[in-house]
Scaffold this motif. Structure first.
Motif, short mmCIF file in Angstrom:
data_model
loop_
_atom_site.label_atom_id
_atom_site.label_comp_id
_atom_site.label_asym_id
_atom_site.label_seq_id
_atom_site.Cartn_x
_atom_site.Cartn_y
_atom_site.Cartn_z
N GLN A 63 0.82 -1.22 0.00
CA GLN A 63 0.00 0.00 0.00
C GLN A 63 0.85 1.26 0.00
O GLN A 63 0.41 2.31 -0.48
CB GLN A 63 -0.96 0.00 1.20
CG GLN A 63 -0.33 0.07 2.58
CD GLN A 63 -0.11 -1.30 3.19
OE1 GLN A 63 0.09 -2.28 2.48
NE2 GLN A 63 -0.19 -1.38 4.52
N TYR A 64 2.08 1.16 0.53
CA TYR A 64 2.93 2.35 0.57
C TYR A 64 3.50 2.68 -0.80
O TYR A 64 3.87 3.83 -1.07
CB TYR A 64 4.04 2.18 1.60
CG TYR A 64 3.54 2.12 3.02
CD1 TYR A 64 2.57 3.01 3.47
CD2 TYR A 64 4.00 1.17 3.91
CE1 TYR A 64 2.08 2.96 4.77
CE2 TYR A 64 3.54 1.10 5.22
CZ TYR A 64 2.58 2.01 5.64
OH TYR A 64 2.09 1.95 6.93
N VAL A 65 3.60 1.68 -1.69
CA VAL A 65 3.97 1.94 -3.08
C VAL A 65 2.75 2.48 -3.82
O VAL A 65 2.83 3.50 -4.52
CB VAL A 65 4.50 0.66 -3.77
CG1 VAL A 65 4.78 0.92 -5.24
CG2 VAL A 65 5.76 0.17 -3.08
N ASP A 66 1.62 1.81 -3.66
CA ASP A 66 0.39 2.25 -4.33
C ASP A 66 0.05 3.70 -3.98
O ASP A 66 -0.45 4.46 -4.82
CB ASP A 66 -0.78 1.35 -3.93
CG ASP A 66 -0.64 -0.07 -4.46
OD1 ASP A 66 0.14 -0.28 -5.41
OD2 ASP A 66 -1.32 -0.97 -3.93
N GLU A 67 0.32 4.08 -2.74
CA GLU A 67 -0.01 5.42 -2.26
C GLU A 67 0.67 6.50 -3.10
O GLU A 67 0.09 7.58 -3.33
CB GLU A 67 0.41 5.55 -0.80
CG GLU A 67 0.08 6.87 -0.14
CD GLU A 67 0.49 6.87 1.32
OE1 GLU A 67 -0.35 6.55 2.17
OE2 GLU A 67 1.67 7.19 1.60
N LEU A 68 1.87 6.23 -3.57
CA LEU A 68 2.59 7.23 -4.36
C LEU A 68 1.91 7.48 -5.70
O LEU A 68 1.87 8.61 -6.18
CB LEU A 68 4.03 6.77 -4.57
CG LEU A 68 4.90 6.73 -3.30
CD1 LEU A 68 6.19 5.98 -3.55
CD2 LEU A 68 5.17 8.14 -2.81
N PHE A 69 1.37 6.43 -6.29
CA PHE A 69 0.65 6.61 -7.56
C PHE A 69 -0.66 7.36 -7.35
O PHE A 69 -1.02 8.25 -8.14
CB PHE A 69 0.41 5.24 -8.20
CG PHE A 69 1.66 4.57 -8.66
CD1 PHE A 69 2.25 4.91 -9.87
CD2 PHE A 69 2.27 3.60 -7.89
CE1 PHE A 69 3.43 4.30 -10.29
CE2 PHE A 69 3.44 2.99 -8.30
CZ PHE A 69 4.01 3.34 -9.50
N LYS A 70 -1.36 7.01 -6.28
CA LYS A 70 -2.61 7.72 -5.97
C LYS A 70 -2.35 9.19 -5.70
O LYS A 70 -3.11 10.06 -6.13
CB LYS A 70 -3.28 7.07 -4.76
CG LYS A 70 -3.78 5.65 -5.01
CD LYS A 70 -4.33 5.01 -3.74
CE LYS A 70 -4.73 3.56 -3.97
NZ LYS A 70 -5.19 2.89 -2.72
N LEU A 71 -1.26 9.47 -5.01
CA LEU A 71 -0.89 10.85 -4.71
C LEU A 71 -0.68 11.65 -5.99
O LEU A 71 -1.02 12.84 -6.06
CB LEU A 71 0.39 10.85 -3.87
CG LEU A 71 0.88 12.18 -3.30
CD1 LEU A 71 -0.09 12.68 -2.23
CD2 LEU A 71 2.28 12.02 -2.71
N ALA A 72 -0.15 10.99 -7.01
CA ALA A 72 0.12 11.65 -8.29
C ALA A 72 -1.07 11.59 -9.23
O ALA A 72 -0.97 12.04 -10.39
CB ALA A 72 1.33 11.01 -8.94
N GLY A 73 -2.19 11.04 -8.76
CA GLY A 73 -3.39 10.95 -9.60
C GLY A 73 -3.32 9.88 -10.66
O GLY A 73 -3.98 9.96 -11.70
N LYS A 74 -2.51 8.86 -10.41
CA LYS A 74 -2.33 7.78 -11.38
C LYS A 74 -2.92 6.48 -10.85
O LYS A 74 -3.10 6.30 -9.64
CB LYS A 74 -0.83 7.56 -11.65
CG LYS A 74 -0.07 8.80 -12.08
CD LYS A 74 -0.38 9.19 -13.51
CE LYS A 74 0.54 10.33 -13.96
NZ LYS A 74 0.31 10.70 -15.36
N ASN A 75 -3.19 5.56 -11.77
CA ASN A 75 -3.64 4.22 -11.41
C ASN A 75 -2.43 3.32 -11.24
O ASN A 75 -1.71 3.04 -12.21
CB ASN A 75 -4.58 3.67 -12.49
CG ASN A 75 -5.10 2.28 -12.16
OD1 ASN A 75 -4.88 1.77 -11.07
ND2 ASN A 75 -5.79 1.67 -13.10
N ALA A 76 -2.17 2.88 -10.01
CA ALA A 76 -0.98 2.09 -9.73
C ALA A 76 -0.89 0.85 -10.62
O ALA A 76 0.21 0.45 -11.04
CB ALA A 76 -0.95 1.69 -8.26
#
Length: 490
Positions: A63-76
């Protein structure tokens, strides 16, 4: 108003994550990396048809990797995929016992009960205690800075402080496990988790019994492209956000004027910035990059005991072993003596615990058909000038004999290619002082709470992330260090 600029020293996983977070905040970000590739310890190499993940091999808390994509508005999922493991690890004991650590708690507890003298209820109870320690410490210790007053003014922090005795800081991990289990094999099983941050279960506090919760509650995973795909996907995201990576670019100095970080000096050039983030080990940050500013040095922190290091053999094996899984542990018959050698004698025990990772079990093209890529690792002391060439040669023979004995196969005859990484190489490749993998050890009651802060208290604009600072080493904690660091930056 001109856009503010941040420079990051080191493209380790925390440096990449910090770059993403600062880019999302609107900073122009440049990352300076001495190596020709990103990732730091989380790198890869190929040799004679085999691909090896060079460093970390266990992936938890995605989830801590996925969070970075969500933060950038991207689909992980467009960048990075992974699958949950049904079996976290397989364990092999010298008495012939073989255990499968199933991800499902009840199945795991039944496996222990069926194959040892330990009742399933003891496993369930221990994992519940592990969960409680996590619940008490997570939001205070893992996700926030301990060097910020407002952290301690929050109600959830106060509530955690009131529950402080429940994290069991006054006993060693081994004593706690010894009182909780009657089967020595299971005591050893749970003692092993101290090595996840380079510590000794016979010295480290029982608070580290939080670690099993991360595996058996959140689960362990395998990235679809291997561990290095974590680095690759985050670099791609960072570049899409405008982050510039400067490889083969060794930083020589952090420029500090009147107690304010003004940028860096590299290749004879001053590169000015509003924010400087060091993802380099803090020991080298101060002693190499801030050598002109001794007043900035936190002497007590820099003198703390270092974590253990690792000796890794990367072997191409021209055979497949169906009894092995992605993660495998071959235990020492005398765990306490093994740790005594690492921490007190500063050498390698003749019967070390061996960790064996085989990524080709899940990513078949990591090895030629009918073969396997073996990442074979033992815990060793940090580099204090030992005769490593002799230690490596002796350890290699002991490891091969141990694996050959427990797998009933002459492993030496199956090795078709080999590469070796020892504490000296870890220090040279990743700027980890003495080759210690996790910065400082957690062998004292409060060591984990006394790690270097994520920002300098003496130089404005200077920040730190990575495994040598709060909250610690390993992929999840490095990602959290980047989150805490970016939270300091306005």
């Amino acid at each position: 108003m001109p856009q503010q600029k941040a420079v990051i020293i080191g493209a380790g996983i925390a440096g990449i994550a910090a770059a993403i977070r600062l880019a999302v905040k609107g900073y122009t970000v440049e990352v300076y990396e001495a190596n020709s590739y990103p990732g730091g310890k989380l790198s890869q190499f190929e040799q004679n048809g085999y691909r090896f993940d060079a460093g970390p091999s266990l992936f938890t808390m995605p989830q801590y990797v996925d969070e970075l994509f969500k933060l950038a508005g991207k689909n992980a999922a467009d960048y990075f995929g992974y699958q949950k493991l049904d079996v976290v690890c397989k364990y092999f004991y010298e008495d012939g016992t073989r255990l499968s650590a199933y991800a499902d708690t009840k199945q795991f507890a039944k496996e222990i009960e069926d194959k040892t003298q330990e009742p399933a209820a003891a496993i369930i109870r221990h994992l519940a205690n592990s969960r409680d320690i996590y619940d008490i410490t997570n939001h205070v210790f893992l996700e926030r800075s301990l060097h910020r007053l407002k952290t301690f003014l929050r109600w959830d922090t106060i509530r955690s402080i009131l529950r402080f005795p429940q994290i069991d800081p006054f006993r060693t991990m081994h004593k706690a496990n010894l009182s909780g289990f009657k089967d020595a094999r299971i005591v050893q099983f749970f003692d092993r988790y101290s090595t996840y941050n380079g510590s000794d279960p016979y010295q480290a506090p029982a608070t580290l019994n939080v670690i099993p919760h991360l595996e058996h509650h959140f689960g362990a995973y395998f990235p679809d492209g291997g561990m290095y795909s974590i680095t690759q996907s985050l670099v791609k995201l960072a570049e899409e956000l405008g982050v510039q990576f400067k490889y083969n670019y060794k930083v020589d100095e952090i420029v500090v004027i009147n107690s304010v970080a003004k940028g860096i000096r590299a290749k004879g050039e001053d590169i000015l910035a509003d924010v400087v983030v060091s993802n380099m080990d803090v020991w080298f940050t101060y002693n190499r990059l801030l050598s002109k500013h001794p007043k900035l040095h936190p002497k007590k922190i820099l003198s703390q005991e270092r974590s253990s290091s690792a000796l890794i053999f990367y072997w191409g094996i021209n055979k497949q072993f169906p009894e092995l899984d992605l993660h495998n542990i071959f235990f020492s018959a005398d765990y306490q003596t093994e740790f005594d050698h690492i921490w007190n004698q500063q050498d390698i025990y003749h019967d070390p615990t061996v960790y064996l990772n085989i990524s080709s079990k899940y990513k078949t093209d990591d090895a030629p058909e009918g073969c396997e890529n073996w990442f074979v690792m033992i815990n060793v002391p940090a580099n204090n000038g030992q005769d490593w060439d002799q230690l490596i040669a002796t350890a290699r023979n002991h490891i091969m004999n141990k694996l050959s004995r427990l797998l009933h196969q002459d492993i030496g005859k199956l090795i078709t290619t080999e590469s070796i990484l020892d504490p000296r190489g870890i220090e040279n490749k990743t700027s980890s002082y003495k080759g210690s993998i996790y910065g400082t050890s957690s062998n004292s009651q409060f060591a984990a709470f006394l790690r270097h802060a994520n920002r300098s208290s003496k130089a404005a604009g200077l920040y730190f992330c990575g495994g040598s600072v709060h909250p610690g080493g390993g992929i999840p904690l490095c990602l959290l260090s980047a989150k805490i660091t970016a939270g300091f930056v306005k």
